[in-house]
Design an enzyme around this catalytic site. Sequence first.
Site, mmCIF file in Angstrom:
data_model
loop_
_atom_site.group_PDB
_atom_site.id
_atom_site.type_symbol
_atom_site.label_atom_id
_atom_site.label_comp_id
_atom_site.label_asym_id
_atom_site.label_seq_id
_atom_site.Cartn_x
_atom_site.Cartn_y
_atom_site.Cartn_z
ATOM 1 N N CYS A 9 0.824 -1.212 0.000
ATOM 2 C CA CYS A 9 0.000 0.000 0.000
ATOM 3 C C CYS A 9 0.856 1.259 0.000
ATOM 4 C CB CYS A 9 -0.926 -0.022 1.212
ATOM 5 S SG CYS A 9 -1.842 1.498 1.414
ATOM 6 N N CYS A 38 -1.463 1.813 -3.069
ATOM 7 C CA CYS A 38 -2.444 2.890 -2.832
ATOM 8 C C CYS A 38 -1.833 4.284 -2.742
ATOM 9 C CB CYS A 38 -3.207 2.634 -1.530
ATOM 10 S SG CYS A 38 -3.477 0.912 -1.147
ATOM 11 N N LYS A 48 0.176 5.492 -5.910
ATOM 12 C CA LYS A 48 -0.853 5.504 -6.963
ATOM 13 C C LYS A 48 -1.751 6.733 -6.840
ATOM 14 C CE LYS A 48 -4.696 4.148 -6.219
ATOM 15 N NZ LYS A 48 -5.317 2.853 -6.088
ATOM 16 N N TYR A 50 -8.583 -3.584 -11.307
ATOM 17 C CA TYR A 50 -8.320 -2.327 -10.609
ATOM 18 C C TYR A 50 -7.025 -1.678 -11.118
ATOM 19 C CZ TYR A 50 -11.169 -3.059 -6.239
ATOM 20 O OH TYR A 50 -12.142 -3.212 -5.290
ATOM 21 N N GLU A 81 -6.761 1.688 -13.316
ATOM 22 C CA GLU A 81 -6.267 2.904 -12.658
ATOM 23 C C GLU A 81 -5.039 3.445 -13.386
ATOM 24 O OE1 GLU A 81 -7.960 2.379 -8.127
ATOM 25 O OE2 GLU A 81 -5.874 1.862 -8.472
ATOM 26 N N HIS A 124 -27.344 21.154 -0.704
ATOM 27 C CA HIS A 124 -27.585 21.755 -2.020
ATOM 28 C C HIS A 124 -26.672 22.954 -2.237
ATOM 29 C CE1 HIS A 124 -29.905 22.492 -5.592
ATOM 30 N NE2 HIS A 124 -29.949 23.770 -5.280
ATOM 31 N N GLU A 158 -26.421 14.942 -3.175
ATOM 32 C CA GLU A 158 -27.822 15.069 -2.731
ATOM 33 C C GLU A 158 -28.760 14.204 -3.580
ATOM 34 O OE1 GLU A 158 -29.909 18.840 -3.262
ATOM 35 O OE2 GLU A 158 -28.466 19.422 -4.802
HETATM 36 P P1 NDP Z 1 -7.693 -7.971 -10.675
HETATM 37 O O1 NDP Z 1 -7.880 -9.351 -10.171
HETATM 38 O O2 NDP Z 1 -8.530 -6.860 -10.186
HETATM 39 O O3 NDP Z 1 -7.799 -7.971 -12.275
HETATM 40 C C1 NDP Z 1 -7.039 -8.822 -13.072
HETATM 41 C C2 NDP Z 1 -7.316 -8.511 -14.527
HETATM 42 O O4 NDP Z 1 -6.430 -9.265 -15.347
HETATM 43 C C3 NDP Z 1 -8.725 -8.866 -14.960
HETATM 44 O O5 NDP Z 1 -9.164 -7.906 -15.882
HETATM 45 C C4 NDP Z 1 -8.528 -10.222 -15.656
HETATM 46 O O6 NDP Z 1 -9.442 -10.443 -16.691
HETATM 47 C C5 NDP Z 1 -7.158 -10.047 -16.271
HETATM 48 N N1 NDP Z 1 -6.440 -11.310 -16.482
HETATM 49 C C6 NDP Z 1 -6.169 -12.276 -15.585
HETATM 50 N N2 NDP Z 1 -5.429 -13.250 -16.142
HETATM 51 C C7 NDP Z 1 -5.239 -12.898 -17.434
HETATM 52 C C8 NDP Z 1 -4.594 -13.503 -18.535
HETATM 53 N N3 NDP Z 1 -3.949 -14.669 -18.414
HETATM 54 N N4 NDP Z 1 -4.616 -12.858 -19.729
HETATM 55 C C9 NDP Z 1 -5.259 -11.676 -19.851
HETATM 56 N N5 NDP Z 1 -5.877 -11.049 -18.844
HETATM 57 C C10 NDP Z 1 -5.881 -11.666 -17.664
HETATM 58 O O7 NDP Z 1 -6.147 -7.701 -10.427
HETATM 59 P P2 NDP Z 1 -5.307 -6.381 -10.285
HETATM 60 O O8 NDP Z 1 -3.911 -6.846 -10.518
HETATM 61 O O9 NDP Z 1 -5.837 -5.291 -11.143
HETATM 62 O O10 NDP Z 1 -5.516 -5.961 -8.771
HETATM 63 C C11 NDP Z 1 -5.214 -6.890 -7.710
HETATM 64 C C12 NDP Z 1 -5.973 -6.551 -6.459
HETATM 65 O O11 NDP Z 1 -5.420 -5.393 -5.882
HETATM 66 C C13 NDP Z 1 -7.447 -6.206 -6.674
HETATM 67 O O12 NDP Z 1 -8.236 -7.338 -6.650
HETATM 68 C C14 NDP Z 1 -7.746 -5.280 -5.544
HETATM 69 O O13 NDP Z 1 -8.237 -6.009 -4.463
HETATM 70 C C15 NDP Z 1 -6.408 -4.657 -5.191
HETATM 71 N N6 NDP Z 1 -6.378 -3.247 -5.606
HETATM 72 C C16 NDP Z 1 -7.273 -2.358 -5.078
HETATM 73 C C17 NDP Z 1 -7.272 -1.045 -5.480
HETATM 74 C C18 NDP Z 1 -8.278 -0.089 -4.910
HETATM 75 O O14 NDP Z 1 -8.901 -0.401 -3.915
HETATM 76 N N7 NDP Z 1 -8.505 1.080 -5.533
HETATM 77 C C19 NDP Z 1 -6.306 -0.543 -6.448
HETATM 78 C C20 NDP Z 1 -5.419 -1.547 -6.952
HETATM 79 C C21 NDP Z 1 -5.468 -2.841 -6.526
HETATM 80 P P3 NDP Z 1 -10.878 -11.094 -16.447
HETATM 81 O O15 NDP Z 1 -11.741 -10.020 -15.876
HETATM 82 O O16 NDP Z 1 -11.291 -11.508 -17.807
HETATM 83 O O17 NDP Z 1 -10.667 -12.238 -15.520
#
Ligand code: NDP
Length: 453
Positions: A42, A47, A50, A176, A180, A438, A443
């Site tokens: 984080c 976080c 970022k 995510y 982002e 307002h 709201e």
């Molecule tokens: P996520 O699990 O959120 O997303 C992974 C993405 O990668 C999905 O779009 C998935 O596609 C894709 N994917 C997975 N495997 C493959 C593959 N082999 N080929 C192509 N695409 C693939 O992971 P992140 O790494 O983005 O984030 C990890 C975690 O970190 C999140 O779950 C969250 O909990 C935390 N996080 C939270 C944030 C916040 O609160 N603002 C900010 C950043 C991270 P598909 O949808 O098709 O499975």
Amino acid sequence: MTYDYDLFVIGAGSGGIATARRAAEYGARVGIAESDRLGGTCVNRGCVPKKLMVFASHFPALFEEARGYGWSEVQSSLDWEMMITRVNHEVDRLNGIYQRMLDNSKVEVFRTRAKFIDAHTIDLGEKQVTADKVLIAVGGKPYLPHILGIEHAITSDEIFHLKPQPKRIAILGGGYIGCEFACILNGLGVEVTQVIRGDRILRGFDDDIRTEIQQGMINHGINIVKGVQLIAIEKSDQGVTVSLGMGDTVDTVVADAVSLAAVGRKPNTQNLGLEHTGVKCRDGAVLVDEYSQTAEPNIYAVGDCTNKVNLTPVAINEGRAFADTVFGGMPRTMSYENIPTAVFTNPEAATVGLTETEAKDKFGEDMKVFYTRFRPMYYTLAEKDEKTMMKVIVQNSTDKVVGVHMVGPNAAEIIQGIAIAVKTGATKANFDATVGIHPSAAEEFVTLRHPVR
Ligand code: NDP
């Protein structure tokens, strides 16, 4: 048997530090080991840096919008290296604060890797220590898919040190992190192509939110390539070329020097010596019960290494619940219901409670949906076609608000407040009885009258 520590924590990230300090407050003798910088993902690679980059990425749009309010044109350019340096200085400052907080709490910090020798004994390289209870809080790390040339991709760990500024980047993944960074880099002037294997970003979120963010990102100039499989990444004279499979055809995306792989994260549980304990894992994630206790009774685990809900405040809450239970004599468990979360994309989104699909699965016809989409007042003079979307899902029979979703400026700040209402069981009638502020966008949440479904 006497131990060196009442609690030894492996991993000084958000969960580990919060737990160590809470246990020490109860008088426990606490040690903590961290081989990297204090603060974990984080603070160092997630976080915090970022969000600072999110702020940095908003300025070009603000300069543009100011003109609608009578300000003269702003001629400004980004010093990328200065931004990266300043973001990392802030991370250094926070590292120092964590060290002081641990010192003030009398938690002994070991700047080294820790490994289990047995359930009560930890190897710290130069010495071994024993502890009555051990907390595993080792977090997660980016997962890299097995595709040819993946070594030419960076992960979100490296992006905070990336110099010089790339001109074009390919981002792999629609979660995510991928979304982002697509928005941050786009805002900072990088040409972004985001590659997703499905047809929409942010699987697991409410469908209306996904559509709204995706359309907003496209409107802001991000090229989202949908429905493709990653085949290979190759270095070329122009930078890197990412090959994508689309049915029988292969397409390519060319990026400057790097592509960002953001296809998920995995628990960081390798080489921890877990095989010398009774701790059980599934796909690398430590298995725990509702008290964060593993199959080895004196060993507990919290945060991303358990791969439950991978969010900083969840890890902190799990850790404090464990410390309250084991060292404070106040048994309690973490509640996973109605955890609010935000995606700091542009447009920003935030959510609490059930998606419409989840509500339908749970309540069938016993639910209704309130929905609004409008141009926020700020954008009228700025003359931009930016939209805010709000959605409230209500169970009919109880009138309880079971899900609230928003896309638009300040969504995270607004939903944090709404989440208190949802967590405490507010009804739609309670929302309606609340006086709006307002003029504000928020709201609208208390003036939604007619369900759309
Ligand atoms: P996520 O699990 O959120 O997303 C992974 C993405 O990668 C999905 O779009 C998935 O596609 C894709 N994917 C997975 N495997 C493959 C593959 N082999 N080929 C192509 N695409 C693939 O992971 P992140 O790494 O983005 O984030 C990890 C975690 O970190 C999140 O779950 C969250 O909990 C935390 N996080 C939270 C944030 C916040 O609160 N603002 C900010 C950043 C991270 P598909 O949808 O098709 O499975």
